[in-house]
Design a protein around this motif. Structure first.
Motif, PDB file in Angstrom:
ATOM      1  N   VAL A  93      35.377  29.068  42.282  1.00 34.99           N
ATOM      2  CA  VAL A  93      36.533  28.729  41.469  1.00 34.99           C
ATOM      3  C   VAL A  93      37.562  29.851  41.605  1.00 34.99           C
ATOM      4  O   VAL A  93      37.232  30.997  41.961  1.00 34.99           O
ATOM      5  CB  VAL A  93      36.162  28.536  39.985  1.00 34.99           C
ATOM      6  CG1 VAL A  93      35.229  27.364  39.803  1.00 34.99           C
ATOM      7  CG2 VAL A  93      35.548  29.813  39.407  1.00 34.99           C
ATOM      8  N   VAL A  94      38.838  29.545  41.359  1.00 36.38           N
ATOM      9  CA  VAL A  94      39.918  30.532  41.357  1.00 36.38           C
ATOM     10  C   VAL A  94      40.615  30.452  39.999  1.00 36.38           C
ATOM     11  O   VAL A  94      41.088  29.373  39.616  1.00 36.38           O
ATOM     12  CB  VAL A  94      40.927  30.280  42.495  1.00 36.38           C
ATOM     13  CG1 VAL A  94      42.111  31.242  42.369  1.00 36.38           C
ATOM     14  CG2 VAL A  94      40.239  30.442  43.836  1.00 36.38           C
ATOM     15  N   VAL A  95      40.633  31.559  39.304  1.00 36.94           N
ATOM     16  CA  VAL A  95      41.308  31.625  38.010  1.00 36.94           C
ATOM     17  C   VAL A  95      42.316  32.770  38.064  1.00 36.94           C
ATOM     18  O   VAL A  95      41.909  33.932  38.250  1.00 36.94           O
ATOM     19  CB  VAL A  95      40.312  31.830  36.854  1.00 36.94           C
ATOM     20  CG1 VAL A  95      41.068  31.935  35.528  1.00 36.94           C
ATOM     21  CG2 VAL A  95      39.293  30.705  36.818  1.00 36.94           C
ATOM     22  N   SER A  96      43.630  32.422  37.935  1.00 34.77           N
ATOM     23  CA  SER A  96      44.701  33.424  37.965  1.00 34.77           C
ATOM     24  C   SER A  96      44.605  34.284  39.210  1.00 34.77           C
ATOM     25  O   SER A  96      44.729  35.512  39.175  1.00 34.77           O
ATOM     26  CB  SER A  96      44.662  34.304  36.701  1.00 34.77           C
ATOM     27  OG  SER A  96      44.846  33.514  35.545  1.00 34.77           O
ATOM     28  N   GLN A 103      27.895  30.482  36.567  1.00 32.12           N
ATOM     29  CA  GLN A 103      26.449  30.282  36.453  1.00 32.12           C
ATOM     30  C   GLN A 103      26.163  28.779  36.440  1.00 32.12           C
ATOM     31  O   GLN A 103      26.883  27.986  35.852  1.00 32.12           O
ATOM     32  CB  GLN A 103      25.923  30.944  35.182  1.00 32.12           C
ATOM     33  CG  GLN A 103      24.406  30.809  35.010  1.00 32.12           C
ATOM     34  CD  GLN A 103      23.915  31.501  33.738  1.00 32.12           C
ATOM     35  OE1 GLN A 103      24.646  32.270  33.122  1.00 32.12           O
ATOM     36  NE2 GLN A 103      22.681  31.218  33.354  1.00 32.12           N
ATOM     37  N   ALA A 104      25.086  28.375  37.144  1.00 33.40           N
ATOM     38  CA  ALA A 104      24.720  26.953  37.223  1.00 33.40           C
ATOM     39  C   ALA A 104      24.192  26.462  35.886  1.00 33.40           C
ATOM     40  O   ALA A 104      23.593  27.220  35.115  1.00 33.40           O
ATOM     41  CB  ALA A 104      23.674  26.746  38.304  1.00 33.40           C
ATOM     42  N   SER A 113      20.626  32.419  37.431  1.00 34.62           N
ATOM     43  CA  SER A 113      20.511  33.644  36.649  1.00 34.62           C
ATOM     44  C   SER A 113      19.126  34.241  36.819  1.00 34.62           C
ATOM     45  O   SER A 113      18.189  33.584  37.274  1.00 34.62           O
ATOM     46  CB  SER A 113      20.783  33.362  35.169  1.00 34.62           C
ATOM     47  OG  SER A 113      19.746  32.537  34.640  1.00 34.62           O
ATOM     48  N   ALA A 114      19.010  35.490  36.461  1.00 35.72           N
ATOM     49  CA  ALA A 114      17.720  36.174  36.563  1.00 35.72           C
ATOM     50  C   ALA A 114      16.665  35.498  35.695  1.00 35.72           C
ATOM     51  O   ALA A 114      15.502  35.348  36.091  1.00 35.72           O
ATOM     52  CB  ALA A 114      17.878  37.652  36.158  1.00 35.72           C
ATOM     53  N   ALA A 115      17.068  35.057  34.496  1.00 41.41           N
ATOM     54  CA  ALA A 115      16.097  34.398  33.607  1.00 41.41           C
ATOM     55  C   ALA A 115      15.613  33.083  34.215  1.00 41.41           C
ATOM     56  O   ALA A 115      14.422  32.760  34.145  1.00 41.41           O
ATOM     57  CB  ALA A 115      16.746  34.161  32.229  1.00 41.41           C
TER      58      ALA A 115
END
Length: 538
Positions: A93-96, A103-104, A113-115
């Motif tokens: 994604v591109v924001v500003s 994160q999925a 994520s690690a968890a």
């Protein structure tokens, strides 16, 4: 920033000059107040909206942003790289102007994520298996089949196939490996399978062969016994429950064995085929023998005809071989019993048909340049005694009006009722089919002897049958008989003999008067009178 009014005033004590300056400033200020080009707004407070004529974005920059050309305007963004990124493919994604990956979750792609990784890793190491399956490995689990699969789970429940030659046998709840029930067949393959040299497990005579007709082959048979121990031969019918989509018929063929190559010039004939009805019972009062039927197949829907039933002798060898005979023979009588009747019948008419089917007895076609085969219809010969042989009867079918018997037709060259020195008996009345009545209207009319009985009438006068009119000889054959019958009531014909005439008469002139007749026979050159009846002699 000072205004034009302030910059352009000249301080003076002359009120007239001051008023002139005020009027001039009032006129110029609206023109000079709004600036143009890369600036926008009043001259005293302009805004930079472009650089060298290219638009500048009004978006407020973030800390660390640089002024970057987007392709359409100058805008704040992150400096460096190959240019300004405006669009990306998921999960990026591109924001500003900042490129990142989220994160999925359950509906969006992204990073793990690690968890989540710890949870996923613990799932793999936690996979277990129970017999007959086993699991090995930690980070990568391997599942293998190591035990016996029970019958309830689709297996055999056996750890090994068992003894060589054994078969699986159901116990009702599982499987067991045991010997073939009844033992392995051995010795000669009896019954219809072959002869003493034909042995199990590969009896001769069962290999299917293909005939010239699509779908045709040997009939498979099975020899066995019923519950009373009586021998039974079963003929397996081909399955006709499924339609054949490619218009190929499902024929059943029977063919006797082909003779092996003869040794030392021995002529070894092919095997025979016998279709015989069953023998009647001999106990108690006995029973008649079973019939043997050879029937053509029934016609399908609509008005399709039934299939033909063919009895055809074999084809002769390619080097002038004679074709085999096709015989329909009645059964032989025993003791004082009569021989059986041999019948050749056409098919019976259907519910709406007007006539029964025809029955043909036809000789075989000859080879190249050879004559066609003859047709013999013979009465049965007597056996061992001086009794008379059987008669041959040819008759039309019974009906309200009995059918007619025709011997010969329009394409038959000749019909011979008997050979030399053989007596010919004609029982019952004999009828000669007349030609259409011919009317003699002039001396130029001719008699055409195409039939035996020639009725004629005379109109316009009396004529002499010499050269005009005449009886033709061009199409006559020696031995032909013609009956000239005058069916008229007034005029007659004179029949003259003489030099150059094709008439040989008992008298120089014969008159066929009304009601009279003359019988002539052709000897190859002349029409000879053999009978003459006048109306007055009747």
């Amino acid at each position: 920033m000072p205004t034009v009014k302030q910059l352009s005033r000249i301080f003076s004590d002359d009120n007239s000059l001051n008023r002139l300056q005020d009027q001039l400033a009032s006129a110029l200020n609206p023109i000079l107040r709004n600036v143009q080009g890369d600036l926008s707004g009043p001259l005293e407070s302009p805004s930079v909206v472009a650089l060298q004529g290219r638009a500048v974005s009004s978006v407020a920059p973030a800390t660390g942003n640089a002024l970057i050309w987007t392709g359409s305007q100058w805008a704040p963004g992150t400096a460096g790289g190959g240019g300004f990124i405006t669009s990306v493919l998921p999960p990026l994604v591109v924001v500003s102007g900042v490129l990142s990956i989220p994160q999925a979750n359950a509906t969006t792609d992204g990073y793990l994520s690690a968890a989540d990784w710890v949870t996923f890793n613990s799932k793999i190491s936690g996979v277990t298996a129970t017999s007959p399956l086993s699991a090995t490995g930690t980070s990568t689990r391997n599942i293998a089949l190591t035990g016996v699969v029970a019958a309830a789970n689709g297996g055999t429940g056996l750890s090994s196939p068992g003894t060589v030659g054994y078969v699986l046998t159901s116990t009702g709840t599982g499987w067991t490996s045991s010997a073939v029930p009844g033992g392995t067949p051995s010795g000669p393959a009896g019954g219809v399978l072959g002869y003493t040299a034909s042995t199990y497990p590969n009896p001769n005579g069962l290999a299917a062969v293909t005939f010239g007709i699509p779908g045709e082959g040997h009939i498979p048979v099975r020899y066995g016994a019923d519950t009373f121990g009586n021998p039974v031969t079963t003929i397996f019918q081909q399955d006709d429950s499924v339609y054949v989509q490619n218009n190929v018929n499902r024929s059943i063929g029977m063919r006797a064995g082909k003779a092996l190559t003869g040794q030392f010039g021995t002529n070894v004939i092919g095997g025979d085929i016998t279709l015989k009805g069953g023998i009647g019972a001999t106990n108690y009062s006995g029973g008649g023998g079973g019939a043997a039927y050879l029937l053509g197949g029934d016609g399908g829907g609509g008005s399709w005809p039934g299939g033909a039933a063919l009895v055809q002798g074999g084809i002769g060898a390619s080097t002038d071989g004679v074709g085999g005979a096709a015989e329909v023979v009645g059964g032989t009588g025993q003791g004082t019993g009569d021989g059986g009747v041999a019948r050749l019948k056409g098919g019976f008419a259907g519910p709406s048909a007007a006539a029964g089917g025809n029955a043909y007895v036809e000789g075989g076609s000859g080879g190249a340049g050879r004559n066609g085969g003859d047709v013999y219809i013979l009465g049965g010969a007597n056996q061992l005694t001086n009794a008379t042989g059987g008669d041959v009867t040819i008759r039309g079918g019974d009906g309200t009006t009995d059918g007619t018997v025709f011997i010969g037709d329009t394409v038959t060259a000749a019909v011979k009722l008997a050979t030399t020195s053989i007596k010919t008996h004609i029982n019952g009345p004999t009828r000669l089919t007349p030609k259409a009545t011919q009317t003699i209207t002039a001396a130029t009319d001719d008699f055409d002897p195409t039939t035996t009985y020639l009725p004629f009438d005379v109109s316009g006068g009396n004529y002499t049958l010499t050269s005009t009119p005449t009886i033709l000889t061009a199409n006559a054959v020696a031995g032909q008989i013609v009956i000239l019958h005058n069916i008229g009531t007034t005029n007659h014909i004179k029949v003259d003999r003489g030099t150059g005439q094709a008439l040989s008469l008992a008298a120089p002139t014969q008159t066929i008067n009304p009601g009279g007749s003359m019988v002539l026979v052709f000897d190859g050159s002349y029409w000879n009178e053999i009978a003459h009846i006048t109306a007055t002699s009747v």
